[in-house]
Write a protein that holds these residues in place. Structure first.
Motif, PDB file in Angstrom:
ATOM      1  N   ILE A 184       7.312   4.224   5.878  1.00 32.17           N
ATOM      2  CA  ILE A 184       7.213   4.138   4.419  1.00 32.17           C
ATOM      3  C   ILE A 184       7.714   5.420   3.781  1.00 32.17           C
ATOM      4  N   ARG A 185       7.313   6.560   4.341  1.00 33.11           N
ATOM      5  CA  ARG A 185       7.712   7.848   3.767  1.00 33.11           C
ATOM      6  C   ARG A 185       9.232   8.001   3.785  1.00 33.11           C
ATOM      7  N   ALA A 186       9.858   7.604   4.858  1.00 37.38           N
ATOM      8  CA  ALA A 186      11.312   7.755   4.966  1.00 37.38           C
ATOM      9  C   ALA A 186      12.030   6.841   3.981  1.00 37.38           C
ATOM     10  N   ARG A 187      11.616   5.580   3.906  1.00 37.16           N
ATOM     11  CA  ARG A 187      12.300   4.634   3.027  1.00 37.16           C
ATOM     12  C   ARG A 187      12.027   4.924   1.552  1.00 37.16           C
ATOM     13  N   ALA A 188      10.756   5.126   1.218  1.00 38.06           N
ATOM     14  CA  ALA A 188      10.412   5.404  -0.179  1.00 38.06           C
ATOM     15  C   ALA A 188      10.996   6.737  -0.622  1.00 38.06           C
ATOM     16  N   GLY A 189      11.000   7.718   0.285  1.00 34.97           N
ATOM     17  CA  GLY A 189      11.619   9.001  -0.043  1.00 34.97           C
ATOM     18  C   GLY A 189      13.104   8.869  -0.286  1.00 34.97           C
ATOM     19  N   ARG A 190      13.754   8.021   0.502  1.00 38.01           N
ATOM     20  CA  ARG A 190      15.182   7.762   0.270  1.00 38.01           C
ATOM     21  C   ARG A 190      15.390   7.126  -1.094  1.00 38.01           C
ATOM     22  N   GLY A 191      14.569   6.123  -1.411  1.00 35.83           N
ATOM     23  CA  GLY A 191      14.704   5.462  -2.702  1.00 35.83           C
ATOM     24  C   GLY A 191      14.476   6.409  -3.869  1.00 35.83           C
ATOM     25  N   LEU A 192      13.445   7.260  -3.755  1.00 34.77           N
ATOM     26  CA  LEU A 192      13.173   8.209  -4.825  1.00 34.77           C
ATOM     27  C   LEU A 192      14.313   9.212  -4.952  1.00 34.77           C
ATOM     28  N   LEU A 224       6.043 -10.446   6.698  1.00 35.73           N
ATOM     29  CA  LEU A 224       6.226 -10.278   8.141  1.00 35.73           C
ATOM     30  C   LEU A 224       6.699  -8.872   8.468  1.00 35.73           C
ATOM     31  N   ASP A 225       7.616  -8.360   7.678  1.00 31.33           N
ATOM     32  CA  ASP A 225       8.106  -6.998   7.916  1.00 31.33           C
ATOM     33  C   ASP A 225       7.007  -5.966   7.676  1.00 31.33           C
ATOM     34  N   ARG A 226       6.139  -6.216   6.688  1.00 34.97           N
ATOM     35  CA  ARG A 226       5.091  -5.254   6.350  1.00 34.97           C
ATOM     36  C   ARG A 226       4.168  -4.988   7.535  1.00 34.97           C
ATOM     37  N   GLU A 227       4.054  -5.936   8.444  1.00 36.16           N
ATOM     38  CA  GLU A 227       3.205  -5.740   9.615  1.00 36.16           C
ATOM     39  C   GLU A 227       3.715  -4.620  10.516  1.00 36.16           C
ATOM     40  N   THR A 228       4.969  -4.237  10.359  1.00 39.98           N
ATOM     41  CA  THR A 228       5.552  -3.175  11.186  1.00 39.98           C
ATOM     42  C   THR A 228       5.520  -1.814  10.503  1.00 39.98           C
ATOM     43  N   TRP A 229       5.045  -1.754   9.254  1.00 45.72           N
ATOM     44  CA  TRP A 229       5.104  -0.503   8.507  1.00 45.72           C
ATOM     45  C   TRP A 229       4.178   0.554   9.113  1.00 45.72           C
ATOM     46  N   THR A 230       4.687   1.771   9.164  1.00 47.62           N
ATOM     47  CA  THR A 230       3.895   2.948   9.525  1.00 47.62           C
ATOM     48  C   THR A 230       4.044   3.970   8.421  1.00 47.62           C
ATOM     49  N   ALA A 231       3.220   5.000   8.478  1.00 52.75           N
ATOM     50  CA  ALA A 231       3.305   6.053   7.463  1.00 52.75           C
ATOM     51  C   ALA A 231       4.688   6.697   7.466  1.00 52.75           C
ATOM     52  N   ASP A 232       5.232   6.954   8.632  1.00 52.06           N
ATOM     53  CA  ASP A 232       6.548   7.597   8.710  1.00 52.06           C
ATOM     54  C   ASP A 232       7.639   6.677   8.164  1.00 52.06           C
ATOM     55  N   VAL A 243      15.397  -3.342  -4.014  1.00 53.10           N
ATOM     56  CA  VAL A 243      16.643  -2.745  -3.539  1.00 53.10           C
ATOM     57  C   VAL A 243      16.713  -2.867  -2.028  1.00 53.10           C
ATOM     58  N   ARG A 244      17.578  -3.752  -1.575  1.00 59.77           N
ATOM     59  CA  ARG A 244      17.876  -3.940  -0.155  1.00 59.77           C
ATOM     60  C   ARG A 244      16.638  -4.251   0.658  1.00 59.77           C
ATOM     61  N   ASP A 245      15.950  -5.289   0.221  1.00 58.10           N
ATOM     62  CA  ASP A 245      14.808  -5.800   0.972  1.00 58.10           C
ATOM     63  C   ASP A 245      14.882  -7.324   0.981  1.00 58.10           C
ATOM     64  N   ALA A 246      13.802  -8.001   1.336  1.00 54.63           N
ATOM     65  CA  ALA A 246      13.846  -9.461   1.462  1.00 54.63           C
ATOM     66  C   ALA A 246      14.090 -10.157   0.133  1.00 54.63           C
ATOM     67  N   PHE A 247      13.725  -9.506  -0.972  1.00 56.80           N
ATOM     68  CA  PHE A 247      13.880 -10.111  -2.288  1.00 56.80           C
ATOM     69  C   PHE A 247      15.292  -9.946  -2.848  1.00 56.80           C
ATOM     70  N   HIS A 266      14.918  -0.763   1.279  1.00 55.11           N
ATOM     71  CA  HIS A 266      15.679  -0.413   2.480  1.00 55.11           C
ATOM     72  C   HIS A 266      15.059  -0.976   3.756  1.00 55.11           C
ATOM     73  N   THR A 267      14.603  -2.218   3.687  1.00 56.86           N
ATOM     74  CA  THR A 267      14.098  -2.907   4.874  1.00 56.86           C
ATOM     75  C   THR A 267      15.011  -4.044   5.324  1.00 56.86           C
ATOM     76  N   ILE A 268      16.009  -4.396   4.535  1.00 55.81           N
ATOM     77  CA  ILE A 268      16.817  -5.582   4.843  1.00 55.81           C
ATOM     78  C   ILE A 268      17.544  -5.450   6.171  1.00 55.81           C
ATOM     79  N   TYR A 269      17.854  -4.228   6.585  1.00 51.54           N
ATOM     80  CA  TYR A 269      18.656  -4.037   7.797  1.00 51.54           C
ATOM     81  C   TYR A 269      17.932  -4.546   9.040  1.00 51.54           C
ATOM     82  N   ARG A 270      16.610  -4.664   8.970  1.00 48.72           N
ATOM     83  CA  ARG A 270      15.879  -5.124  10.156  1.00 48.72           C
ATOM     84  C   ARG A 270      15.399  -6.574  10.022  1.00 48.72           C
ATOM     85  N   MET A 271      15.927  -7.276   9.030  1.00 46.20           N
ATOM     86  CA  MET A 271      15.602  -8.686   8.866  1.00 46.20           C
ATOM     87  C   MET A 271      16.829  -9.515   9.207  1.00 46.20           C
TER      88      MET A 271
END
Length: 423
Positions: A117-125, A107-115, A334-338, A86-91
């Motif tokens: 990651i928690r929000a996106r990974a929690g959504r995926g789970l 490049l996107d990973r440089e913007t990751w914060t704990a909040d 799922v909905r990321d750069a790959f 769930h990072t594709i929306y900001r690319m």
């Protein structure tokens, strides 16, 4: 993330001495002992009334009503990337092959914060739980820093999410680091020790790096010493000369490695002759190495040219399975750069694999790729319908496997239809 109501339902259901669920169909491929389980054969299913005793599915008896529900064990997702999803929306304008995706995601990973990651990974789970999964393996990129024992931020956040959802799902974390870095035995030992200390799986990305053979050897060495399961991203491409899969099989056989090994992608088998494929498949089967095909991401990334692709980005599903290799299916990205699309739903993955890989009917025969076989690939005991606890089973309002693959029916717990089983 709370799953207390589901836990209460399972506890109440387990107290039932006997209950009956009338009018169900069970895929025969997900029954271990059909001769003892009973039921009337109907195509690829066994139909009847499901008798539950002491909280477990015991047998099928003659149907008192026509079948109107499908019963399956919970699903298994053997290969996702919850840290990236769930990072594709900001690319902006991301596309291209594997190397382009790696660069964009870094490049996107440089913007990751704990909040974040928690929000996106929690959504995926949460999406995996809604799809009916009870076991998931997520890869986490590892090794961007100098210290191999330093876990990335996502590693501990996924542990927290797994603990919060532990009543509903097993979440395995696989550390994903380059095979070239693992060629340094000091790095390999430090990385593996940190992974072992936190209950993870040791993973590695194997493509065409110099030193990959030494890296693979070190991975097996430290995994054996520390009792770790192994998971490889290997030969994720259609370029000629990719040879990591056979290296892994040779290393497993040479070391007589005792832990589970799962290899993902293996797209380059499409380049190999039938003779080569038979040789490699025989080694994989002998080493008891499972292979996970990842149709969504590999169809998107692989075989790119200036026009319409004319090659499928899949591994040799049919040939591997015919040789006795445990072949399973995963969602991957799922909905990321790959992969800008995709979903955390094993039934959707199987539906795509049916089309892309020509997995012909009966479709129930392919369900082990997202259930029993997928659990075995993760080192977990397979769960079949016969003998399963009520909480390990689920209902679909459908008449056949074809229906759930074509309509994306949502699963629901057996307790919904068992009077007195919920609180």
């Amino acid at each position: 993330m709370s799953h207390a109501p589901g836990a209460q339902s399972r506890l109440s259901a387990s107290r039932l001495t006997e209950a009956r669920l009338p009018g169900v169909a069970v895929p025969a491929a997900l029954v271990a002992a059909a001769d003892r389980f009973g039921g009337q054969p109907q195509g690829e299913h066994l139909v009847g009334d499901l008798v539950l005793r002491n909280g477990r599915a015991e047998r099928l008896e003659a149907a008192t009503v026509p079948p109107r529900r499908l019963v399956l064990p919970k699903l298994t997702e053997p290969h996702v990337h919850l840290d990236k999803c769930h990072t594709i929306y900001r690319m902006d304008g991301v596309g291209g092959g594997l190397e382009d995706a790696i660069s964009a995601q870094a490049l996107d990973r440089e913007t990751w914060t704990a909040d974040d990651i928690r929000a996106r990974a929690g959504r995926g789970l949460g999406e995996l739980l809604a799809a009916g999964c009870s076991a998931v393996r997520s890869h986490v990129d590892w090794g961007s820093g100098r210290d191999p024992a330093q876990a990335p931020l996502a590693w501990d956040i996924l542990r927290e999410l797994a603990q919060d959802a532990s009543d509903a799902v097993i979440v395995q974390r696989a550390a994903l680091t380059g095979a070239d870095r693992m060629a340094d035995i000091g790095y390999a030992r430090a990385c593996a020790a940190r992974v072992a200390q936190s209950g993870g799986v040791l993973g590695s990305f194997v493509l065409n790096q110099p030193g990959r053979k030494e890296g693979i050897a070190n991975i097996f060495r430290v995994a054996e010493d520390m009792g770790l399961a192994l998971d490889f991203h290997v030969d994720e491409g259609l370029a000629p000369g990719l040879d990591g899969l056979e290296m892994i099989a040779d290393a497993a056989l040479a070391t007589r490695f005792g832990g589970p090994v799962l290899c993902g992608h293996a797209c380059s088998l499409m380049n190999r002759s039938d003779k080569d494929v038979r040789r490699i498949a025989e080694k994989l089967a002998r080493a008891e190495i499972s292979v996970v095909a990842l149709p969504t991401t590999n169809l998107y990334l692989q075989g790119r040219n200036n026009g319409t692709p004319d090659r499928r980005g899949l591994t040799r599903i049919h040939e591997l399975a015919a040789a006795g290799v445990n072949v399973v299916l995963g969602a991957d990205n799922v909905r990321d750069a790959f992969c800008p699309l995709g979903s955390h739903d094993p039934l959707a993955t199987l539906s795509l694999a049916v089309l892309a890989g020509h997995l012909d009917p009966p479709f129930g025969d392919h369900l082990p790729m997202i259930t029993t076989g997928a659990r075995r690939a993760l080192g977990l005991a397979p769960v079949t319908v016969d003998g399963a606890a009520i909480g390990d089973l689920q209902l679909f309002d459908a008449l056949s496997v074809t229906d759930i693959l074509g309509s994306r029916s949502a699963p629901r717990p057996l307790t919904d239809d068992l009077p007195g089983a919920s609180v």
